[in-house]
Design a protein around this motif. Structure first.
Motif, PDB file in Angstrom:
ATOM      1  N   GLN A 198       0.830  -1.206   0.000  1.00  0.00           N
ATOM      2  CA  GLN A 198       0.000   0.000   0.000  1.00  0.00           C
ATOM      3  C   GLN A 198       0.865   1.256   0.000  1.00  0.00           C
ATOM      4  N   ARG A 199       1.958   1.232   0.773  1.00  0.00           N
ATOM      5  CA  ARG A 199       2.878   2.378   0.780  1.00  0.00           C
ATOM      6  C   ARG A 199       3.468   2.594  -0.615  1.00  0.00           C
ATOM      7  N   LEU A 200       3.875   1.502  -1.263  1.00  0.00           N
ATOM      8  CA  LEU A 200       4.434   1.615  -2.616  1.00  0.00           C
ATOM      9  C   LEU A 200       3.408   2.193  -3.585  1.00  0.00           C
ATOM     10  N   LEU A 201       2.180   1.696  -3.518  1.00  0.00           N
ATOM     11  CA  LEU A 201       1.132   2.204  -4.399  1.00  0.00           C
ATOM     12  C   LEU A 201       0.851   3.679  -4.136  1.00  0.00           C
ATOM     13  N   ASN A 202       0.824   4.060  -2.866  1.00  0.00           N
ATOM     14  CA  ASN A 202       0.620   5.465  -2.524  1.00  0.00           C
ATOM     15  C   ASN A 202       1.758   6.326  -3.061  1.00  0.00           C
ATOM     16  N   GLN A 203       2.994   5.831  -2.945  1.00  0.00           N
ATOM     17  CA  GLN A 203       4.141   6.577  -3.453  1.00  0.00           C
ATOM     18  C   GLN A 203       4.087   6.706  -4.976  1.00  0.00           C
ATOM     19  N   TYR A 204       3.722   5.597  -5.659  1.00  0.00           N
ATOM     20  CA  TYR A 204       3.570   5.644  -7.120  1.00  0.00           C
ATOM     21  C   TYR A 204       2.524   6.677  -7.517  1.00  0.00           C
ATOM     22  N   GLN A 205       1.400   6.673  -6.793  1.00  0.00           N
ATOM     23  CA  GLN A 205       0.327   7.613  -7.101  1.00  0.00           C
ATOM     24  C   GLN A 205       0.798   9.052  -6.885  1.00  0.00           C
ATOM     25  N   SER A 206       1.493   9.304  -5.790  1.00  0.00           N
ATOM     26  CA  SER A 206       2.017  10.648  -5.519  1.00  0.00           C
ATOM     27  C   SER A 206       3.000  11.074  -6.606  1.00  0.00           C
ATOM     28  N   ASP A 207       3.877  10.149  -6.994  1.00  0.00           N
ATOM     29  CA  ASP A 207       4.853  10.451  -8.043  1.00  0.00           C
ATOM     30  C   ASP A 207       4.161  10.771  -9.366  1.00  0.00           C
TER      31      ASP A 207
END
Length: 113
Positions: free
Chosen positions: A81-90
């Motif tokens: 979930q953290r990775l997905l959130n980071q991808y989305q932010s990026d």
């Protein structure tokens, strides 16, 4: 930074980009070849007709991305979930930057008018 260090850094980055480009070209070729080989094997076994469509490069690309994502989070759903959130932010940051860069020429033209 000295001029020699800057030249070395630029050369290193150039070599890195070229290596990445070659790898991506090879990967694209491997995906195409793999799709063809899988489809040929399915056809030989008379199983291709059972699929809705032949195996595509896009499908194999999705398989690779899924595998790499699983390797990143190693089954830890919080990490996933953290990775997905980071991808989305990026992605949002990239879209905002592209939008801002697209508006700059318009603003420059308005200023000239």
């Amino acid at each position: 930074m000295t001029q020699q260090n800057e030249q070395q850094r630029n050369r290193m980055l150039s070599l890195l980009r070229e290596g990445e480009r070659r790898m991506l070209v090879q990967l694209a070729g491997l995906l195409r070849t793999s799709a063809d080989e899988i489809n040929a094997e399915l056809e030989k076994e008379e199983l291709l007709a059972a699929l809705e469509q032949p195996v595509t490069v896009e499908y194999l690309n999705d398989v690779v991305q899924h595998h790499l994502f699983e390797r990143l989070h190693k089954g830890d759903m919080v990490a996933a979930q953290r990775l997905l959130n980071q991808y989305q932010s990026d992605l949002e940051a990239m879209l905002t930057q592209e939008s801002a860069e697209a508006d700059v020429p318009t603003e420059a033209l308005k200023a000239q008018a």
